[in-house]
Design a protein around this motif. Structure first.
Motif, short mmCIF file in Angstrom:
data_model
loop_
_atom_site.label_atom_id
_atom_site.label_comp_id
_atom_site.label_asym_id
_atom_site.label_seq_id
_atom_site.Cartn_x
_atom_site.Cartn_y
_atom_site.Cartn_z
N LEU A 103 0.83 -1.20 0.00
CA LEU A 103 0.00 0.00 0.00
C LEU A 103 0.86 1.25 0.00
CD1 LEU A 103 -2.78 -1.02 2.56
CD2 LEU A 103 -3.07 -0.62 0.10
N GLY A 104 1.96 1.20 0.76
CA GLY A 104 2.86 2.35 0.78
C GLY A 104 3.47 2.60 -0.58
N ALA A 105 3.91 1.53 -1.24
CA ALA A 105 4.50 1.67 -2.57
C ALA A 105 3.49 2.21 -3.56
CB ALA A 105 5.03 0.31 -3.04
N LEU A 106 2.23 1.72 -3.41
CA LEU A 106 1.17 2.20 -4.30
C LEU A 106 0.92 3.69 -4.08
CD1 LEU A 106 -1.04 1.54 -6.35
CD2 LEU A 106 -2.57 1.00 -4.44
N ALA A 107 0.94 4.11 -2.81
CA ALA A 107 0.73 5.53 -2.50
C ALA A 107 1.84 6.38 -3.08
CB ALA A 107 0.65 5.72 -0.98
N ILE A 108 3.09 5.88 -2.97
CA ILE A 108 4.23 6.62 -3.53
C ILE A 108 4.09 6.74 -5.04
CG2 ILE A 108 6.72 6.53 -3.93
CD1 ILE A 108 6.97 5.23 -1.15
N THR A 109 3.70 5.62 -5.69
CA THR A 109 3.53 5.64 -7.14
C THR A 109 2.43 6.61 -7.53
OG1 THR A 109 4.22 3.35 -7.26
CG2 THR A 109 3.04 4.22 -9.15
N ALA A 110 1.32 6.57 -6.78
CA ALA A 110 0.20 7.45 -7.09
C ALA A 110 0.58 8.91 -6.91
CB ALA A 110 -0.99 7.10 -6.21
N SER A 111 1.29 9.20 -5.79
CA SER A 111 1.67 10.59 -5.56
C SER A 111 2.64 11.06 -6.62
CB SER A 111 2.28 10.74 -4.16
OG SER A 111 3.50 10.03 -4.07
N GLY A 112 3.53 10.15 -7.07
CA GLY A 112 4.46 10.51 -8.13
C GLY A 112 3.72 10.83 -9.41
N ALA A 113 2.68 10.03 -9.71
CA ALA A 113 1.91 10.28 -10.93
C ALA A 113 1.18 11.61 -10.84
CB ALA A 113 0.91 9.14 -11.15
N LEU A 114 0.62 11.89 -9.65
CA LEU A 114 -0.11 13.14 -9.47
C LEU A 114 0.83 14.34 -9.55
CD1 LEU A 114 -2.55 12.15 -6.59
CD2 LEU A 114 -3.16 12.62 -8.96
N ALA A 115 2.10 14.12 -9.21
CA ALA A 115 3.07 15.21 -9.19
C ALA A 115 3.78 15.39 -10.52
CB ALA A 115 4.08 14.98 -8.09
N ASP A 116 3.31 14.72 -11.57
CA ASP A 116 3.90 14.87 -12.89
C ASP A 116 3.11 15.93 -13.65
OD1 ASP A 116 4.85 14.71 -15.45
OD2 ASP A 116 4.84 12.53 -15.54
N ASP A 117 3.66 17.16 -13.69
CA ASP A 117 2.95 18.27 -14.33
C ASP A 117 2.66 18.00 -15.80
OD1 ASP A 117 2.88 19.64 -11.98
OD2 ASP A 117 4.53 21.00 -12.46
N LEU A 118 3.59 17.38 -16.51
CA LEU A 118 3.39 17.13 -17.93
C LEU A 118 2.20 16.20 -18.16
CD1 LEU A 118 4.29 17.46 -20.86
CD2 LEU A 118 5.82 15.51 -20.53
N ALA A 119 2.08 15.16 -17.33
CA ALA A 119 0.96 14.23 -17.47
C ALA A 119 -0.37 14.95 -17.25
CB ALA A 119 1.11 13.08 -16.48
N GLY A 142 11.26 19.18 -9.76
CA GLY A 142 10.79 17.84 -9.46
C GLY A 142 9.60 17.47 -10.31
N GLU A 143 8.41 17.89 -9.91
CA GLU A 143 7.21 17.53 -10.65
C GLU A 143 7.14 18.20 -12.02
OE1 GLU A 143 3.76 19.70 -8.37
OE2 GLU A 143 5.57 19.58 -7.14
N GLY A 144 7.91 19.26 -12.22
CA GLY A 144 7.93 19.94 -13.51
C GLY A 144 9.08 19.53 -14.41
N ASP A 145 9.91 18.59 -13.96
CA ASP A 145 11.10 18.22 -14.73
C ASP A 145 10.75 17.59 -16.08
OD1 ASP A 145 12.53 19.17 -12.61
OD2 ASP A 145 13.22 17.22 -11.89
N THR A 146 9.71 16.74 -16.11
CA THR A 146 9.32 16.13 -17.38
C THR A 146 8.73 17.18 -18.32
OG1 THR A 146 7.20 15.48 -16.40
CG2 THR A 146 8.95 13.83 -16.45
N LEU A 147 8.06 18.18 -17.75
CA LEU A 147 7.54 19.29 -18.56
C LEU A 147 8.68 20.06 -19.19
CD1 LEU A 147 5.46 21.31 -19.57
CD2 LEU A 147 5.39 22.32 -17.27
N VAL A 148 9.71 20.36 -18.41
CA VAL A 148 10.87 21.08 -18.94
C VAL A 148 11.55 20.27 -20.03
CG1 VAL A 148 13.22 21.81 -18.35
CG2 VAL A 148 11.29 22.55 -16.96
N ALA A 149 11.64 18.96 -19.85
CA ALA A 149 12.25 18.11 -20.88
C ALA A 149 11.47 18.19 -22.18
CB ALA A 149 12.32 16.66 -20.39
N ALA A 150 10.14 18.22 -22.09
CA ALA A 150 9.29 18.33 -23.29
C ALA A 150 9.46 19.69 -23.95
CB ALA A 150 7.83 18.09 -22.93
N VAL A 151 9.54 20.75 -23.14
CA VAL A 151 9.76 22.10 -23.69
C VAL A 151 11.14 22.17 -24.35
CG1 VAL A 151 10.06 24.54 -23.10
CG2 VAL A 151 8.18 23.24 -22.09
N ASN A 152 12.15 21.58 -23.73
CA ASN A 152 13.49 21.59 -24.32
C ASN A 152 13.52 20.86 -25.66
OD1 ASN A 152 14.61 23.08 -22.28
ND2 ASN A 152 15.48 21.32 -21.19
#
Length: 270
Positions: free
Chosen positions: A14-30, A227-237
């Motif tokens: 459950l903890g791993a799932l929560a971490i995965t979910a929070s990571g997904a929610l923190a992905d600005d590009l997604a 952090g959560e915006g890093d994938t967004l910056v990669a897409a902009v780059n």
């Protein structure tokens, strides 16, 4: 023991799932891709990067980010905010991205995720045509305006100490500083070279740039949350590299700055 081990495994899962979910929610590009739009904030009083003409948003940033959003497959939404509220607004998630040209500094890079450079940001002076200055050092003893809270202000403070001091007046916008320069309340205004060159080009009877620039060579970039915006910056780059490679960047630079400037295709050392 079997029950305890199973319970621990379940809790770990459950903890791993929560971490995965929070990571997904923190992905600005997604989140942006899911919404189909990106909300970008800037101050629309920073010619030639950002301007309002007859109520319409125009400028280098508008043209460039229209192309970036097109490459990303999302619709751009633009917000006009005071510069002093933009970086704090990003941190509390009032919008997705900072479109205002942000001077790239090591201090800011610790807090925000920068894109590749989008323009030169080296600092120089502008004065009234026929003013007192023939070189930057002539600012000693004069009164100079600068936009409050900018990296240019920090460089101006350092330069004042270096050459023996001048009076610095802070302004909410560059336009306010230019108005005081014209009325004689200021001897000069400090700002990034592209802005002041554009000003002097548009109003050659009123303003003249004092060369050479006095600041440390620096660049403007756009900014996302770290952090959560890093994938967004990669897409902009990725989009910026395409725009540079196919000549669109050169066209926009010539349109808004009067000349094209080669920009680093890797992050500069800050």
């Amino acid at each position: 023991m079997m029950f305890s081990t199973t319970l621990k495994s379940a809790l770990f899962g459950l903890g791993a799932l929560a971490i995965t979910a929070s990571g997904a929610l923190a992905d600005d590009l997604a989140d942006i891709k899911a919404a189909g739009k990106i909300v970008a904030a800037t101050e629309m009083h920073y010619a030639p990067f950002d301007m309002l003409e007859n109520g319409n948003y125009v400028g280098f940033d508008r043209d460039l980010f229209d192309e970036i959003a097109k490459e990303m497959g999302v619709a751009p939404v633009y917000e006009d905010l005071p510069w002093t509220s933009i970086l704090p607004g990003l941190e509390v998630k009032k919008f997705d991205f900072v479109l205002a040209p942000v001077t790239m500094t090591a201090e800011r890079a610790d807090r925000y995720s920068f894109t590749l450079p989008i323009a030169d940001a080296t600092v120089t002076f502008v004065q009234r045509k026929g003013g007192k200055m023939t070189k930057p050092e002539d600012a000693k003893g004069l009164t100079v305006g600068v936009q409050k809270g900018t990296a240019q202000q920090k460089q101006l403070d350092a330069y004042s100490a270096k050459i023996g001091g001048f009076t610095i007046k802070e302004y909410g916008t560059n336009d306010e500083a230019y108005a005081d320069l014209m009325t004689g309340r200021l001897d000069a205004v400090a700002g990034s070279a592209p802005l002041l060159n554009y000003l002097a080009k548009k109003r050659p009877d009123d303003f003249a740039v004092v060369n050479p620039p006095f600041g440390t060579p620096t660049y403007f970039g756009y900014v996302a949350r770290k952090g959560e915006g890093d994938t967004l910056v990669a897409a902009v780059n990725d989009a910026l590299k395409k725009i540079e490679a196919d000549g669109r960047m050169k066209t926009l630079q010539e349109k808004w700055f009067g000349a094209a400037t080669a920009l680093p295709q890797m992050m500069p050392k800050l």
